[in-house]
Design an enzyme around this catalytic site. Structure first.
Site: not given
Lengths: 164, 164, 164, 164
Positions: C82-83, C11
Site C-alpha cells: 500500500t505504501d 502486506t
C-alpha cells in the site's frame, strides 16, 4: 474455578502494524479467546511482560515467578513464546500449592487457522484438572517440562527421555 | 496419550447446504480442528451417530456406551449436542478404568468465532489429566455431570446443587 | 472475462514463520481468495515480484509495466503493497486498451478480519466494469491514482485535490 | 460515492440459534463486512425484508423497487438470496438514473471461508463503476440479469444465451 492468567508476550500475541510495516507483540489475545468461547469461570489477568521468549532473561523469569507466588489463585495459566517455554517452566519449579500451565502458539492468535485458541483450551482444561505442579500444554498434549522440548525442525513440542 | 474420539452429531458438526437451503449434521469437525492445531498425540475416531441430541434415544445412549466399553483406549472424547449432553454423560456412569469427556459447541464449528475449537481443546486437556470417570467440558469448565446442567436462557452450562 | 493477475508482494501476501520468528512475503494469497470465493471467470497469474512496496525501484515498476504490456489480457489486476501503490499506478499510465486495477491490504490476508478478501473483490468488480485506464481500489473505493494518496496517520486511502 | 444498501434476507444473513436449534435470517451482515474492510465511502442501509428468496412474492419485489425509486442515492447495493436473485433483478428493470447491483452468498457470511465478503466487495466495485442499470454480482462476475441464471447443480451463477 478461579483462574489467574499471566501473559508474557510471544507469538500468540503478535500483531501486524501496516503503518510501520512491523510485526510486534500486541495486547493479550487470551481475553478475546475467552470472550469468544463464552467461558463462565472467574479469572483475573496480568500482562507481566511483552517479549519474544528468546529475549527473556533470568530476571524476567524471576519476575514471572514472583507474580505467581504473590497471587491468591491456585490455578495459573501463563501465555509465553514457544522458544523458551520449557526453560521458563523449569524456572517455576517448586512453587507449593499451585497448578501452573504454560502455553502459547506457533502462529499468532490473529491468524486464520492459528493453533492459539485450541492451545489455550487445552491449558484451561489441564489447569483445573491437574494436581499442583508446572506443566507445558502444546500440540494437544500436557507435558512435564522436565521431559519436553520444542523440536524446531518439526515446529512441534515432543517428549524427551525420562525425568531426572 | 492414545485418544479415542466418538462423534454423535450435534451443533458442532452442523453445516449449511445452500443447494437445499437446509442445515444438517455433516462430517465430524474434530478432525479438521485437530489438523489445524497440529496435535501430536495418537488418536482414532468413530462416527457413531449423526443426530441432534434432542433426538437421541436410550438405545442410542446404550450404543455409545457399548462403543466406549468395547474400545481399547482409556481416554475417550465424545462430541455431542448440548441439549442432552448431561443426560448422555449420566448414562455412561460406572465404566471402569476409562476417562470419558463429553463436549460440543453452541455454535457450529464452521462458524467464525465458534466455541468449538476452544471446547475441544478444553476436553483434550481434561481427558489426559483426570482420573477415570465421566466429565462434561463446556464454557471452559470441566463439570461432574451429576452437578451440571445446560441453562437454556443463558445458553451456558452451569453447576447445580451437590451430587447425590 | 479473462483476467490476468500480477502479484508484486506487499502486506497482503505477508505470512509469519515461527521457526525463524520472522514475517515475510509468502505465496500469492489471491489464489486462495479466488478459490474460497468460487470465482467462475478465467484467469492467469504471474508472481512478478515479492517485495515490500517501499523497496520497489523504478526498474521494478518498468518490469511490472512490461509484463502488463506484454500479456494478452485486457483486464489486469495487480496486488501491491500500500505504501507506494499510487506511485506504481502513476508509472503505469498510458498503456492503451487495458483496464488495470491495483489493490492490496492493510492487514495480511492470513489474518482474521483482514481487508484483503474485500479489497480483491472490489478490484475484481471494478476491473471488469471500467474503461481502459489505471485505477487504485482501496477502502471500498475505486480511485483515479492522480487524485489518491495513502493517509498514513489514518491508515486509509483518500482523495486529494483535482487531477493536473 | 454515496451508496444506499438494501437488505432483503437470504443465505448471506443466515445465523444459527442453538437455543432453538434453528437456522434463521439474522441482522444484516453487510455492516460488519464494511466495518472489517474499513470502507471510507458514505453509505446508508435499509433492512427491507428478511426472507429466503424462494419466499419472495411479487409484492415483495414491488416493495424493493419502491424503496430504490424513493431513495436519493444513485448507487444501490441489494443483498438478496441467490435462488431468485435474477428474478428480482429483472423486476427492477427500467429504473432511470440508478446503478443497482444485487449480490448475496452461497454460504452464510458468518461461516469461515464464506463467499460473502468477496461478493460484497465485487458488488461495491461494480456499483461505483457501471452506468445506470441493474446487475447481478456473483462468483466474481458482474452479470446482466437478462443473461444470467443460477445453476443449482453446480451451485454457481453462469451466463445464458443472448439478451432479447
Amino acid at each position: 474455578m478461579k483462574l489467574h492468567v499471566i501473559t508474557t508476550g510471544g507469538t500468540i500475541d503478535k500483531v501486524y502494524f501496516d503503518a510501520k510495516s512491523e510485526y510486534e507483540v500486541g495486547e493479550p489475545q487470551v481475553l478475546e479467546i475467552f470472550r469468544d468461547a463464552h467461558v463462565s469461570f472467574d479469572f483475573s489477568l496480568e500482562s507481566v511482560l511483552r517479549k519474544d521468549s528468546l529475549e527473556l532473561t533470568d530476571a524476567d523469569r524471576q519476575l514471572i515467578r514472583a507474580h505467581i507466588e504473590g497471587c491468591a489463585s491456585e490455578r495459573i495459566l501463563v501465555t509465553h513464546g514457544t522458544d523458551t517455554m520449557v526453560e521458563t517452566a523449569l524456572a517455576l519449579a517448586g512453587i507449593a500449592g499451585k497448578t501452573i500451565v504454560l502455553t502459547g502458539s506457533m502462529q499468532p492468535a490473529r491468524f486464520k487457522g492459528s493453533d492459539a485458541v485450541f492451545n489455550i483450551g487445552v491449558a484451561v482444561g489441564a489447569v483445573q484438572s491437574l494436581p499442583p505442579g508446572v506443566y507445558v500444554a502444546m500440540n494437544g498434549r500436557v507435558f512435564d517440562p522436565r521431559r519436553a522440548r520444542k523440536n524446531r525442525e518439526r515446529n512441534c513440542f515432543e517428549e524427551t527421555g525420562s525425568a531426572s
